[in-house]
Design a protein around this motif. Structure first.
Motif, short mmCIF file in Angstrom:
data_model
loop_
_atom_site.label_atom_id
_atom_site.label_comp_id
_atom_site.label_asym_id
_atom_site.label_seq_id
_atom_site.Cartn_x
_atom_site.Cartn_y
_atom_site.Cartn_z
N VAL A 151 0.84 -1.19 0.00
CA VAL A 151 0.00 0.00 0.00
C VAL A 151 0.87 1.25 0.00
N GLN A 155 1.04 4.21 -2.81
CA GLN A 155 0.86 5.63 -2.52
C GLN A 155 2.01 6.42 -3.11
N ARG B 28 -4.02 11.31 -2.74
CA ARG B 28 -4.02 10.16 -1.83
C ARG B 28 -5.32 10.07 -1.05
N LEU B 29 -5.78 11.21 -0.54
CA LEU B 29 -7.01 11.22 0.24
C LEU B 29 -8.19 10.78 -0.62
N ASN B 31 -8.15 8.77 -3.18
CA ASN B 31 -8.10 7.32 -3.35
C ASN B 31 -8.62 6.62 -2.11
N ARG B 32 -8.15 7.10 -0.95
CA ARG B 32 -8.57 6.49 0.32
C ARG B 32 -10.08 6.59 0.48
N GLU B 35 -11.72 3.89 -1.45
CA GLU B 35 -11.55 2.60 -0.75
C GLU B 35 -12.51 2.51 0.43
N LEU B 36 -12.61 3.63 1.18
CA LEU B 36 -13.48 3.64 2.36
C LEU B 36 -14.93 3.39 1.97
N GLU B 102 -13.07 7.56 10.04
CA GLU B 102 -11.96 7.85 9.13
C GLU B 102 -12.48 8.60 7.92
N LYS B 103 -13.67 8.18 7.42
CA LYS B 103 -14.23 8.84 6.25
C LYS B 103 -14.47 10.31 6.53
N VAL B 106 -11.23 12.18 6.45
CA VAL B 106 -10.71 12.33 5.09
C VAL B 106 -11.47 13.42 4.34
#
Lengths: 190, 130
Positions: A151, A155, B28-29, B31-32, B35-36, B102-103, B106
């Motif tokens: 991961v 990134q 990055r955020l 993408n996260r 995923e979340l 977490e969401k 973000v």
């Protein structure tokens, strides 16, 4: 790939085979330093982007594999734990298992001293319940650690892609800007 | 992907290393966040399944329930199944809560970065989902 632009690098020059995208402070100096004209620079950046995409596909596939492997190992641990729990009791474990698709059969597991673990490559080894649990636990931790590293790699890779995309846009904009300036200073033909 | 720098006027707004890092962080955020979304969806489905399972359990009059452990269905007494399902439900809802938190974090960070980046680059940058 020769490092055509070296002096604007950030802290790391590459990570596990992924070349870092150097950040460009100033487009003019970047072009002077690399000795490329605008089109060659854009072509170089596009090529870099393609290389990054290829690596990204590979890493994503690895990530999917690991993400599938982890629940499997957890299920195995669950069963071994259940067998160990039953061992202390007096009764056998009765379970229905799939013989073939849609066909189930009943099994009676008495006093499970050992289990067999599938190690891959057509090899299955017999372990005592404790050893099996320990081995599975190690595998689980390794898989989780690998996933974390993967991961982080992804990134890092995405950051390099972003930097390259932004650099491409800036070189292109700079070129447009230069053309405008040249048009403004060129004597107009009436 | 979100975060194109469109060359509208070809004007020279300098991009500093800090700006680049902000753009990277936004990427990055983003993408996260995707995923979340998926992880939260999966967790909610698991919660529902466990809820259905425990409802079925109340309705059944058998003493021995076939409970799936790994790939097999073990014969487990009803009480033990109830306990197991309760534990699984609690674990799943704790996990769901963590994911939702977490969401939120973000989303907040992304909003903050949007303000900063739009502030500096205005029309030259696009941070919206297409």
């Amino acid at each position: 790939m020769a490092a055509a632009c070296s002096s604007y690098t950030s802290e790391v020059t590459e990570r596990r085979g992924i070349p870092a995208a150097s950040f460009v402070q100033d487009v003019q100096s970047y072009l002077n330093q690399s000795g490329l004209d605008v089109n060659s620079a854009l072509a170089f950046l596009q090529e870099r982007l393609q290389q990054y995409r290829v690596v990204e596909m590979k890493l994503l596939a690895q990530q999917r594999d690991l993400q599938a492997k982890i629940p499997d190992i957890e299920k195995c641990l669950d069963i071994v734990a259940t067998l160990q729990a039953k061992k202390d009791g007096s009764e056998a474990l009765v379970a229905d298992f799939e013989l073939s698709e849609g066909i189930y059969s009943r099994a009676r597991i008495e006093d499970a001293e050992s289990v067999c673990l599938w190690l891959g490559a057509n090899v299955m080894l017999q372990y005592s319940c404790e050893e099996a649990a320990a081995l599975l636990q190690t595998n689980l931790e390794n898989a989780k650690a690998s996933l974390e590293v993967l991961v982080a790699d992804l990134q890092y890779l995405r950051d390099q892609v972003t930097i390259t995309q932004v650099t491409t846009a800036r070189v292109y904009n700079w070129d447009v800007h230069q053309r405008r300036l040249r048009q403004a200073t060129t004597p107009k033909e009436s | 992907m979100a975060g194109d720098m469109a060359g509208t006027s070809g004007s020279e707004v300098e991009v500093t290393w800090e700006d680049q890092q902000n753009i990277n962080k936004f990427g990055r955020l983003n993408n996260r966040l995707h995923e979340l979304h998926d992880e939260i969806k999966t967790a909610k489905e698991t919660c529902e399944n466990l809820e259905d399972a425990s409802n079925e359990l109340i309705l059944t009059d058998e003493d021995i329930v076939r409970f799936q452990i790994g790939e097999v269905f073990a014969h487990v007494p009803k009480d033990e199944v109830e306990t197991r399902i309760e534990n699984m439900k609690e674990e799943t809802s704790k996990n769901l809560e963590k994911l939702e938190e977490e969401k939120e974090s973000v989303v907040a960070q992304m909003a903050e970065l949007k303000k900063i980046l739009y502030g500096k680059f205005k029309d030259s940058i696009n941070l919206e989902e297409d």
